[in-house]
Design a protein around this motif. Structure first.
Motif, PDB file in Angstrom:
ATOM      1  N   LEU A   1       0.823  -1.205   0.000  1.00  0.00           N
ATOM      2  CA  LEU A   1       0.000   0.000   0.000  1.00  0.00           C
ATOM      3  C   LEU A   1       0.861   1.261   0.000  1.00  0.00           C
ATOM      4  O   LEU A   1       0.584   2.220  -0.736  1.00  0.00           O
ATOM      5  CB  LEU A   1      -0.932  -0.005   1.218  1.00  0.00           C
ATOM      6  N   PHE A   2       1.905   1.261   0.818  1.00  0.00           N
ATOM      7  CA  PHE A   2       2.752   2.448   0.920  1.00  0.00           C
ATOM      8  C   PHE A   2       3.579   2.674  -0.350  1.00  0.00           C
ATOM      9  O   PHE A   2       4.117   3.763  -0.545  1.00  0.00           O
ATOM     10  CB  PHE A   2       3.673   2.342   2.135  1.00  0.00           C
ATOM     11  N   SER A   3       3.682   1.655  -1.167  1.00  0.00           N
ATOM     12  CA  SER A   3       4.415   1.789  -2.431  1.00  0.00           C
ATOM     13  C   SER A   3       3.548   2.392  -3.537  1.00  0.00           C
ATOM     14  O   SER A   3       4.020   2.607  -4.643  1.00  0.00           O
ATOM     15  CB  SER A   3       4.953   0.422  -2.878  1.00  0.00           C
ATOM     16  N   MET A   4       2.272   2.650  -3.217  1.00  0.00           N
ATOM     17  CA  MET A   4       1.346   3.225  -4.197  1.00  0.00           C
ATOM     18  C   MET A   4       1.273   4.741  -3.999  1.00  0.00           C
ATOM     19  O   MET A   4       0.804   5.206  -2.947  1.00  0.00           O
ATOM     20  CB  MET A   4      -0.053   2.634  -4.029  1.00  0.00           C
ATOM     21  N   PRO A   5       1.706   5.548  -4.967  1.00  0.00           N
ATOM     22  CA  PRO A   5       1.612   7.011  -4.827  1.00  0.00           C
ATOM     23  C   PRO A   5       0.193   7.496  -4.537  1.00  0.00           C
ATOM     24  O   PRO A   5      -0.006   8.434  -3.762  1.00  0.00           O
ATOM     25  CB  PRO A   5       2.123   7.528  -6.178  1.00  0.00           C
ATOM     26  N   ASP A   6      -0.800   6.855  -5.156  1.00  0.00           N
ATOM     27  CA  ASP A   6      -2.194   7.270  -4.938  1.00  0.00           C
ATOM     28  C   ASP A   6      -2.587   7.096  -3.468  1.00  0.00           C
ATOM     29  O   ASP A   6      -3.257   7.962  -2.894  1.00  0.00           O
ATOM     30  CB  ASP A   6      -3.137   6.443  -5.815  1.00  0.00           C
TER      31      ASP A   6
ATOM     32  N   ARG B   1      -4.514  12.722   5.666  1.00  0.00           N
ATOM     33  CA  ARG B   1      -4.849  12.295   7.034  1.00  0.00           C
ATOM     34  C   ARG B   1      -3.669  12.499   7.982  1.00  0.00           C
ATOM     35  O   ARG B   1      -3.559  11.830   9.013  1.00  0.00           O
ATOM     36  CB  ARG B   1      -5.269  10.815   7.049  1.00  0.00           C
ATOM     37  N   GLY B   2      -2.766  13.415   7.599  1.00  0.00           N
ATOM     38  CA  GLY B   2      -1.648  13.727   8.479  1.00  0.00           C
ATOM     39  C   GLY B   2      -0.522  12.722   8.423  1.00  0.00           C
ATOM     40  O   GLY B   2       0.286  12.656   9.353  1.00  0.00           O
ATOM     41  N   GLN B   3      -0.457  11.936   7.353  1.00  0.00           N
ATOM     42  CA  GLN B   3       0.581  10.916   7.183  1.00  0.00           C
ATOM     43  C   GLN B   3       0.560   9.910   8.336  1.00  0.00           C
ATOM     44  O   GLN B   3       1.584   9.409   8.785  1.00  0.00           O
ATOM     45  CB  GLN B   3       1.975  11.574   7.083  1.00  0.00           C
ATOM     46  N   ILE B   4      -0.653   9.630   8.813  1.00  0.00           N
ATOM     47  CA  ILE B   4      -0.848   8.664   9.902  1.00  0.00           C
ATOM     48  C   ILE B   4      -1.684   7.504   9.376  1.00  0.00           C
ATOM     49  O   ILE B   4      -2.717   7.715   8.742  1.00  0.00           O
ATOM     50  CB  ILE B   4      -1.572   9.302  11.106  1.00  0.00           C
ATOM     51  N   GLN B   5      -1.218   6.291   9.622  1.00  0.00           N
ATOM     52  CA  GLN B   5      -1.976   5.087   9.254  1.00  0.00           C
ATOM     53  C   GLN B   5      -2.269   4.293  10.521  1.00  0.00           C
ATOM     54  O   GLN B   5      -1.349   3.953  11.267  1.00  0.00           O
ATOM     55  CB  GLN B   5      -1.189   4.216   8.279  1.00  0.00           C
TER      56      GLN B   5
ATOM     57  N   LEU C   1       5.618  -4.098  11.347  1.00  0.00           N
ATOM     58  CA  LEU C   1       4.917  -2.863  11.013  1.00  0.00           C
ATOM     59  C   LEU C   1       5.781  -1.645  11.325  1.00  0.00           C
ATOM     60  O   LEU C   1       5.825  -0.683  10.540  1.00  0.00           O
ATOM     61  CB  LEU C   1       3.593  -2.778  11.770  1.00  0.00           C
ATOM     62  N   VAL C   2       6.458  -1.663  12.456  1.00  0.00           N
ATOM     63  CA  VAL C   2       7.342  -0.543  12.819  1.00  0.00           C
ATOM     64  C   VAL C   2       8.401  -0.342  11.734  1.00  0.00           C
ATOM     65  O   VAL C   2       8.687   0.785  11.313  1.00  0.00           O
ATOM     66  CB  VAL C   2       8.000  -0.788  14.194  1.00  0.00           C
ATOM     67  N   GLU C   3       8.977  -1.450  11.253  1.00  0.00           N
ATOM     68  CA  GLU C   3      10.015  -1.363  10.213  1.00  0.00           C
ATOM     69  C   GLU C   3       9.448  -0.773   8.922  1.00  0.00           C
ATOM     70  O   GLU C   3      10.040   0.131   8.321  1.00  0.00           O
ATOM     71  CB  GLU C   3      10.588  -2.755   9.928  1.00  0.00           C
ATOM     72  N   VAL C   4       8.312  -1.273   8.481  1.00  0.00           N
ATOM     73  CA  VAL C   4       7.714  -0.818   7.223  1.00  0.00           C
ATOM     74  C   VAL C   4       7.305   0.653   7.314  1.00  0.00           C
ATOM     75  O   VAL C   4       7.555   1.445   6.392  1.00  0.00           O
ATOM     76  CB  VAL C   4       6.497  -1.698   6.857  1.00  0.00           C
ATOM     77  N   PHE C   5       6.684   1.044   8.411  1.00  0.00           N
ATOM     78  CA  PHE C   5       6.228   2.424   8.565  1.00  0.00           C
ATOM     79  C   PHE C   5       7.413   3.380   8.627  1.00  0.00           C
ATOM     80  O   PHE C   5       7.371   4.476   8.059  1.00  0.00           O
ATOM     81  CB  PHE C   5       5.361   2.542   9.821  1.00  0.00           C
ATOM     82  N   ARG C   6       8.470   2.962   9.331  1.00  0.00           N
ATOM     83  CA  ARG C   6       9.660   3.819   9.415  1.00  0.00           C
ATOM     84  C   ARG C   6      10.287   4.003   8.032  1.00  0.00           C
ATOM     85  O   ARG C   6      10.693   5.106   7.663  1.00  0.00           O
ATOM     86  CB  ARG C   6      10.662   3.209  10.387  1.00  0.00           C
ATOM     87  N   LYS C   7      10.320   2.942   7.276  1.00  0.00           N
ATOM     88  CA  LYS C   7      10.909   2.990   5.929  1.00  0.00           C
ATOM     89  C   LYS C   7      10.178   3.996   5.044  1.00  0.00           C
ATOM     90  O   LYS C   7      10.804   4.724   4.253  1.00  0.00           O
ATOM     91  CB  LYS C   7      10.845   1.593   5.301  1.00  0.00           C
ATOM     92  N   HIS C   8       8.861   4.086   5.179  1.00  0.00           N
ATOM     93  CA  HIS C   8       8.072   4.938   4.294  1.00  0.00           C
ATOM     94  C   HIS C   8       7.702   6.287   4.924  1.00  0.00           C
ATOM     95  O   HIS C   8       6.960   7.075   4.319  1.00  0.00           O
ATOM     96  CB  HIS C   8       6.805   4.209   3.859  1.00  0.00           C
ATOM     97  N   GLY C   9       8.190   6.526   6.136  1.00  0.00           N
ATOM     98  CA  GLY C   9       7.922   7.810   6.771  1.00  0.00           C
ATOM     99  C   GLY C   9       6.473   8.017   7.165  1.00  0.00           C
ATOM    100  O   GLY C   9       5.966   9.147   7.145  1.00  0.00           O
TER     101      GLY C   9
END
Length: 922
Positions: free
Chosen positions: A556-561, A569-573, A602-610
């Motif tokens: 999902l985070f790899s999708m620009p859309d 939403r404040g860059q919060i998931q 999840l922590v790793e993936v979220f950190r990677k994508h900011g």
């Protein structure tokens, strides 16, 4: 074996013992007076025999019990059950009051701040070098949100809760005031009246609850606790911060602790949650909170009688006075009262515009309605600032301060209602919409990659799929209607009214994109600007889904859309983790471990994508559903998992236990907030567990998973064993919730909801979902690591909060289990061969789990390190165990064909009493 620590009542607990004896005596007197000595004598005989049986499975005691119970008439049986049930409820009240008593004693003695308080959390932060800037940033972005949910095992009526609260208030009065003999006698008589009222009031509902009844039940806790205690929490915290650092004296904290709800929006498997149910829930919530504001504003006007000849006022306040419809000559020199009359009139007009009906006190005249809660908050702030700058600051710190905070916390919506639906439903709805709009598309048959591409393309276009000229299935029409109702709520009450959409059984990126597409149909997602008005929250529940959640979010985070939508939403998931179904799927140990690993990923993936991670923990009351002490659970999360924000479900009997008493309610809210602060600011640098710990836990989990699955899913006949040895069938027919026990008409364990799965095992005192597989796992581990295996596990228990919390929760569950009583339920299984195949196997695992737990923790008995719970069990179990024995006898009669309604009523009464005695059973 595994006796709980013996009773050595310390002096500080003597008042609790006295309260329990007092309430027990009053209940006993009531039973004698109302039902006669014979009933009371039977109650005592059963209790004493039950204690003998509990102690060592005394077979003579078993025979005596069965003889006594078999001889009881149907009516007499229910009288006995009610007696024991009410004792459990009264013991709970005494216990809760003792917690409050001890908290006050610590405060009066100026003891060191206790674990789970904001005072201690702030002290630890200060000692750790956390700066005031760090604290400001934390509070500016933090979110702590308990989410109240409807619960199909909550059986208490509001009528009984109100009387129990009366008992609690009388006990508190006796404890805090020095009463003269006449007052003591009057107090005891008031208790006697309350107990008699309880005895003469039906515990059970005669009709199944509707969704709207559950909404009303949930709203009662705002009157009990939240309206008063949340503002007090903030006021105390602001004062603590101001005492630490002068800069806080001029700042007001953001409202980071807010309320959420699933009641009226959670339609996963509940066909009765419709657009109309959501509309009614939102309406009732708004009516409740605006009614509270109106009453507080009315009282505020009575208090602020300041005379304009003696005090100065601000220009802004004068403007409020000038526009007020209050022209009474009696108040011509009372500017604050006139301004408050104007505020009241505007809020009354708002209530009328929202369809709330007549207000309690007629306004002074006509005034325009508020267009938003921010306008109301602005007017109250004018009052505040005028008081502050004109020498009346202490007045601003009273009712007005609490009201301003309440308005900021609750808005016009009270609590944010989450929408929730199963991913399979979304798939069917989206497939139908697409097929109607673009026949031959074949969305349902497409592979995941093709689905994603199609959904992204649809999300880019403003064209809608729905049409007023097409007919849709009932399911699709209902889903579209409820999303449109959510959109309407944003206009009426503000965007906070419905701010999250939870996807049950999420397993693929398309599950998230399908919801995005549905939101677009109601204008809650706008392709032209890339904005979204609701958070989409995937809920990962099964073991497989937990293992895949990191990859799902990575895709999902790899999708620009999708990232564009997140930016709005404040860059919060937010991601929700389900403790219930993962446990039912893989057992207690594997569920806990897979949840922990999922958070790390999840922590790793979220950190990677900011992207900022906000976790939503779907915790139930029982350990088998993620329950246990909230403070320890939050601090046991892996480093980086708590990023200043956390949401946690509060369910059923746990809501009543935590929040029906205002003092305990405030304490439980503070626990959530303090743990979140500590986990965010103090544990960010916590080193990762040693690789050896992780490898060990992975191996233990694999062994436990095999043991659990081997019993539950791979043992022929286990499904039948479960249905016959528990009250699950009877639970399914209780009038205790609007939702069915199973997602389908099947009796398969896979289709059964996790709540009745856990609740059924709790009722028969086996508690299987909270420990099964642990003994087998440790045995297998020790066989392959015989030299250092036990010492390593002991080290993990001492050094690793996750492992310590896991074992602590299991300690609690095993202490509440009772294999002797469980053996009586096993006798309900008609197939003797099936019974003798399964129950001895379960007993061995129970014994192994206890022995291994004690070996690892170094305890000589269960709950050795938890004296409060050990005390609780000693106080209540002599009165709880008989309910189980009575329930077994009633189940025998019912299943043998006794159709007398008193038998069914007795079963329902026993379920209520056992749930009350265990406190966290579902």
């Amino acid at each position: 074996m595994s006796q709980i620590v013996p009773d050595l009542t310390p002096e500080k607990d003597l008042p609790l013992r006295d309260d329990i004896r007092l309430l027990g005596r009053l209940l006993g007197d009531t039973i004698r007076e109302q039902e006669g000595d014979a009933v009371f004598d039977v109650v005592e005989r059963i209790r004493q025999t039950s204690i003998r049986f509990h102690r060592d499975e005394d077979q003579i005691a078993r025979q005596e019990l069965e003889t006594t119970l078999n001889s009881l008439s149907r009516g007499r049986t229910n009288q006995i059950i009610r007696a024991y049930s009410y004792f459990s409820h009264l013991a709970n009240i005494a216990e809760d009051q003792h917690h409050v008593r001890r908290s006050r004693a610590h405060a009066m003695a100026a003891s060191a701040p206790r674990e789970g308080t904001m005072t201690r959390a702030l002290k630890l932060a200060q000692e750790a070098g956390v700066t005031q800037g760090d604290l400001q940033r934390f509070f500016a972005s933090a979110l702590v949100c308990p989410v109240l949910t409807a619960h199909p095992t909550e059986v208490r009526r509001k009528s009984t809760i109100d009387r129990e609260m009366e008992v609690a208030q009388i006990l508190a009065q006796r404890d805090r005031q020095h009463l003269i003999p006449e007052e003591l006698a009057a107090s005891e008589e008031a208790l006697r009246r309350a107990v008699l009222t309880l005895w003469q009031t039906s515990i059970l509902r005669r009709n199944r609850l509707k969704v709207i009844d559950e909404v009303v039940n949930g709203l009662s806790y705002y009157d009990y606790t939240f309206f008063q205690e949340l503002p007090r929490f903030y006021a105390a915290l602001e004062d603590q911060l101001a005492a630490m650092e002068p800069m806080w004296q001029t700042q007001e904290l953001p409202s980071f602790l807010r309320m959420g709800s699933w009641i009226g929006g959670d339609r996963d498997g509940n066909p009765f949650v419709t657009a109309d149910a959501l509309r009614q829930a939102l309406h009732l919530q708004s009516r409740q909170v605006i009614g509270f504001y109106l009453e507080e504003i009315h009282c505020l006007g009575g208090e602020l009688s300041l005379d304009g000849r003696y005090v100065s006022i601000s220009e802004q306040l004068q403007a409020l006075v000038d526009t007020s419809p209050d022209h009474s000559p009696h108040r011509q020199d009372e500017p604050y009262r006139r301004a408050i009359s104007g505020i009241y009139a505007r809020l009354a007009a708002t209530a009328k515009a929202l369809g709330h009906g007549e207000v309690a006190h007629h306004p002074a005249g006509e005034a325009p309605a508020y267009s938003s809660v921010e306008e109301l908050a602005g007017d109250l702030s004018i009052l505040h600032r005028s008081l502050m700058v004109n020498g009346s600051g202490v007045l601003a710190r009273g009712r007005l301060r609490k009201l301003r905070r309440a308005v900021d916390v609750f808005g016009f919506h009270l609590a944010s209602i989450d929408l929730r639906q199963n991913a399979d439903v979304h798939e069917r709805v989206v497939a139908e919409l697409i097929e109607k709009a673009c026949p031959g598309t074949g969305y349902a048959q497409r592979a995941e990659k093709d689905r994603i591409a199609f959904l992204l393309e649809e999300l880019r276009t403003p064209r809608l799929l729905t049409s007023p000229y097409l007919d849709y299935s009932k399911e699709t029409a209902s889903e579209i209607a409820i999303i449109r109702e959510a959109a309407k709520s944003h206009t009426l009450y503000g965007q906070a009214a419905v701010s999250n959409y939870v996807i049950s059984k999420a397993s693929d990126p398309s599950d998230v994109l399908e919801v995005a597409l549905l939101l677009k149909e109601a204008g809650l997602l706008r392709p032209s600007t890339g904005e979204m008005s609701i958070n989409i929250v995937p809920l990962f529940e099964t073991i497989d889904d937990l293992r895949r959640c990191g990859q799902v979010m990575e895709t999902l985070f790899s999708m620009p859309d999708y990232m564009q939508l997140l930016r709005s939403r404040g860059q919060i998931q937010e991601v929700m983790l389900g403790y219930s179904d993962s446990n039912k799927d893989g057992g207690f140990l594997t569920s806990g471990w897979e949840l922990y690993k999922a958070e790390i990923k999840l922590v790793e993936v979220f950190r990677k994508h900011g992207v900022a991670l906000r976790l939503f923990h779907g915790r139930g009351g029982s350990v088998g559903r993620g329950g246990g002490p909230s403070y320890q659970a939050i601090l046991a999360q892996p480093g980086g998992a708590v990023q200043g924000a956390i949401r946690i479900t509060e369910q059923g009997e746990v809501i009543a236990g935590k929040y029906s008493n205002p003092d305990l309610g405030r304490r439980n809210l503070e626990i959530l907030a303090s743990a979140t602060l500590e986990a965010t600011l103090l544990h960010t640098g916590t080193p990762a567990p040693r690789d050896e710990y992780l490898r060990t836990m992975e191996e233990l989990s694999n062994h436990a998973y095999q043991a659990y699955r081997g019993l539950v899913y791979e043992t022929e006949g286990f499904e039948r064993y479960f249905w016959e040895s528990t009250v699950i069938g009877e639970i399914a027919n209780l009038n205790i919730g609007s939702r069915p026990a199973s997602r389908t008409n099947s009796r398969r364990i896979e289709d059964l909801r996790a709540i009745p799965w856990v609740f059924g095992w709790a009722q028969c005192r086996l508690m299987l979902p909270g420990w099964y597989g642990f003994g087998a796992a440790v045995n297998a581990w020790l066989q392959s690591h015989s030299d250092t295996g036990l010492s390593l596990l002991q080290e993990m228990y001492r050094e690793w909060p996750f492992f310590e919390a896991l074992l602590s929760n299991m300690d609690m569950v095993l202490a509440k289990s009772n294999i002797a009583i469980a053996s009586r339920y096993a006798q309900l299984v008609e197939d003797e061969k099936l019974r003798e195949t399964i129950f001895p196997r379960v007993r061995r695992e129970w014994e192994d789990s206890i022995s291994k737990l004690l070996a690892i923790t170094g305890q000589k008995a269960l709950l050795e390190r938890n004296p409060l719970l050990a005390r609780s069990i000693r106080n209540r179990f002599p009165y709880l165990d008989p309910l189980n024995h009575l329930q077994v006898e009633l189940l025998k009669r019912h299943r043998a064909g006794d159709a007398d309604e008193r038998v069914v009523e007795g079963i329902h009464l026993s379920i209520n009493g056992i749930a009350a005695g265990l406190r966290n059973s579902g």
